[in-house]
Design a protein around this motif. Structure first.
Motif, PDB file in Angstrom:
ATOM      1  N   VAL A  79       0.913  -1.079  -0.056  1.00  0.00           N
ATOM      2  CA  VAL A  79       0.065   0.210   0.009  1.00  0.00           C
ATOM      3  C   VAL A  79       0.881   1.299   0.077  1.00  0.00           C
ATOM      4  N   SER A  80       0.580   2.017  -0.974  1.00  0.00           N
ATOM      5  CA  SER A  80       1.429   3.323  -0.896  1.00  0.00           C
ATOM      6  C   SER A  80       0.570   4.560  -0.648  1.00  0.00           C
ATOM      7  N   GLY A  81       1.164   5.718  -0.010  1.00  0.00           N
ATOM      8  CA  GLY A  81       0.002   6.869   0.165  1.00  0.00           C
ATOM      9  C   GLY A  81       0.521   7.398   1.368  1.00  0.00           C
ATOM     10  N   SER A  82      -0.498   8.528   2.157  1.00  0.00           N
ATOM     11  CA  SER A  82      -0.238   9.165   3.153  1.00  0.00           C
ATOM     12  C   SER A  82      -1.176   8.964   4.208  1.00  0.00           C
ATOM     13  N   GLU A  83      -2.135   8.142   3.954  1.00  0.00           N
ATOM     14  CA  GLU A  83      -3.565   8.114   4.743  1.00  0.00           C
ATOM     15  C   GLU A  83      -2.955   7.116   5.877  1.00  0.00           C
ATOM     16  N   ASN A  84      -3.055   7.563   7.213  1.00  0.00           N
ATOM     17  CA  ASN A  84      -2.661   6.766   8.183  1.00  0.00           C
ATOM     18  C   ASN A  84      -3.691   7.006   9.304  1.00  0.00           C
ATOM     19  N   PRO A  85      -4.385   5.859   9.776  1.00  0.00           N
ATOM     20  CA  PRO A  85      -4.003   4.423   9.333  1.00  0.00           C
ATOM     21  C   PRO A  85      -4.551   4.092   8.050  1.00  0.00           C
ATOM     22  N   THR A  86      -4.250   2.963   7.448  1.00  0.00           N
ATOM     23  CA  THR A  86      -4.517   2.618   6.178  1.00  0.00           C
ATOM     24  C   THR A  86      -5.075   1.148   6.360  1.00  0.00           C
ATOM     25  N   GLU A  87      -5.858   0.587   5.289  1.00  0.00           N
ATOM     26  CA  GLU A  87      -6.164  -0.823   5.448  1.00  0.00           C
ATOM     27  C   GLU A  87      -5.453  -1.709   4.124  1.00  0.00           C
ATOM     28  N   ILE A  88      -5.372  -2.916   4.537  1.00  0.00           N
ATOM     29  CA  ILE A  88      -4.859  -3.731   3.699  1.00  0.00           C
ATOM     30  C   ILE A  88      -5.539  -5.086   3.184  1.00  0.00           C
ATOM     31  N   SER A  89      -5.682  -5.510   2.071  1.00  0.00           N
ATOM     32  CA  SER A  89      -6.579  -6.611   1.922  1.00  0.00           C
ATOM     33  C   SER A  89      -5.630  -7.876   1.339  1.00  0.00           C
ATOM     34  N   PHE A  90      -5.803  -8.871   1.920  1.00  0.00           N
ATOM     35  CA  PHE A  90      -4.963  -9.875   1.778  1.00  0.00           C
ATOM     36  C   PHE A  90      -5.301 -11.003   0.467  1.00  0.00           C
TER      37      PHE A  90
END
Length: 404
Positions: A79-90
């Motif tokens: 995941v790239s970008g500056s949003e924090n927190p962020t979400e990851i799909s596995f």
């Protein structure tokens, strides 16, 4: 018959073992691994959660928390970008890196600043701020009728209290003013529109009334537009009331309060106040009051019946004598930080020498976007930097403390 029993039993065990091994292999083959890295080193911050195995197509929220003196910059990898927190799909094995940078900014927005609104990355007239023992920032989001918690480095807030529309219910607030937090992380809220003080335990879904809540009035069990608040180590609550022009003290568990400043009608005499917006209390029990509509800051020593003026409009040049002091915070028992929303500046007062200086104005800033509009409250963080609730620009700023 006895000779046949043992081989059959062993065969059954073997089949169970093979079946279990196959099931384990299937589990391993259908789970994905998350690998994480902190850059430039793991001393600058951390990723929560740091790593682990996850089922296919599951979604995980990943948060990057910087250490004091550092700031989250961006995500790299899966995941790239500056949003924090962020979400990851596995959907496969994934790797993600959190990049942190040294916090060298002179002025930086750390919450809100994305226009007036009610989204989680927005604020609507923030009037009060406080830091909890872990360093999380809490913001009194007045016209959204909620208290937002912003973790260090986060780009969105989490609703910690209210946020269910304005109202009088235990899960609601109405135009909350200032806030304070005790050593346990409990939030104390000046619920201005409801004439009460609400205590929200950490992670709680509802609040409980710990002062007022008996309608607007002047009786000892009532409040009238509570706005400023301070809580000492014993759990005693100090409250400034805009409508009653006074400050009351409520001991932990008490059903009534005691007037300790003002309460003699609106006025500018030593025993009076006029719409006091902010208060702070030191370890001795001395009270500092932003006596807003008298354009002065008053010290009421513990047990005193009159206040002593520390700063007034007369101490400034003619073109800046109209000061609306709106908030006070105290640092290390020796320094006051005072917001002046009319003159858009921050004043530092040294209690040891009884002297003050203007430490932040808009004149020294070239970037128009960095300038203050209506500062309402300050707090000093662990790095000694000043955090400011800039109400009219719907944001929270962080600034290095420098003399003008």
């Amino acid at each position: 018959m006895k000779n046949c029993t043992k081989p059959l039993y062993l065969l059954a065990l073997l089949l169970i073992f093979i079946g279990c091994s196959k099931e384990e292999d299937e589990k391993k083959s259908t789970s994905y691994k998350l690998r994480t890295e902190v850059w430039p080193s793991d001393q600058n911050g951390k990723i929560i959660p740091s790593q682990g195995n996850y089922n296919p197509f599951s979604i995980k929220t990943i948060y990057a928390r910087p250490e004091p003196g550092w700031v989250f910059d961006r995500w790299e990898g899966a995941v790239s970008g500056s949003e924090n927190p962020t979400e990851i799909s596995f959907y496969d094995d994934l790797a993600i890196r959190a990049v942190f940078e040294k916090d060298t900014f002179k002025v930086r927005t750390i919450a809100g600043g994305r226009g007036k609104g009610s989204e989680l990355n927005q604020l609507y007239y923030p009037t009060g701020i406080a830091l909890d023992p872990s360093g999380d920032l809490y913001v009194s989001d007045m016209y959204n009728h909620r208290i937002q918690r912003w973790k260090p480095g986060a780009t969105v807030g989490i609703t910690a209290a209210g946020g269910n529309g304005f109202g009088y219910g235990p899960s609601q607030l109405e135009e909350p003013g200032k806030i304070d937090i005790d050593s346990q992380g409990n939030i104390y809220i000046a619920d201005t529109g409801n004439n009460r003080i609400q205590k929200w335990e950490y992670g709680g879904l509802t609040g409980s009334t710990v002062a007022g809540g008996n309608g607007m009035g002047t009786e000892s069990n009532q409040l009238n537009k509570p706005f400023g608040i301070a809580v000492d180590n014993s759990g005693t609550i100090y409250i400034s009331e805009l409508g009653n022009h006074r400050v009351t003290k409520w001991k932990a568990g008490a059903s009534t309060g005691e007037v300790i400043a003002g309460g003699n009608g609106e006025g500018n005499k030593p025993n009076q106040l006029a719409i006091p917006m902010g208060i702070a209390v030191n370890n001795k029990g001395d009270l500092f009051v932003a006596d807003t509509y008298n354009h002065r800051v008053q010290l009421w020593e513990k047990g005193a019946t009159k206040g002593r003026t520390l700063i007034s409009g007369k101490d400034f040049k003619d073109d800046s004598q109209i000061n609306y002091f709106s908030g006070i915070s105290i640092a290390n028992e020796t320094t006051l930080y005072i917001t002046d929303y009319q003159q858009q500046r921050i004043i530092q007062y040294n209690l040891d020498s009884d002297t003050f200086e203007i430490i932040m104005t808009n004149d020294s800033l070239e970037n128009e976007e960095d300038k203050l509009s209506q500062p309402y409250q300050t707090v000093v963080d662990t790095m000694g930097d000043l955090i400011i609730a800039d109400a009219k620009k719907n944001r929270i700023q962080k600034r290095k403390i420098e003399t003008e």
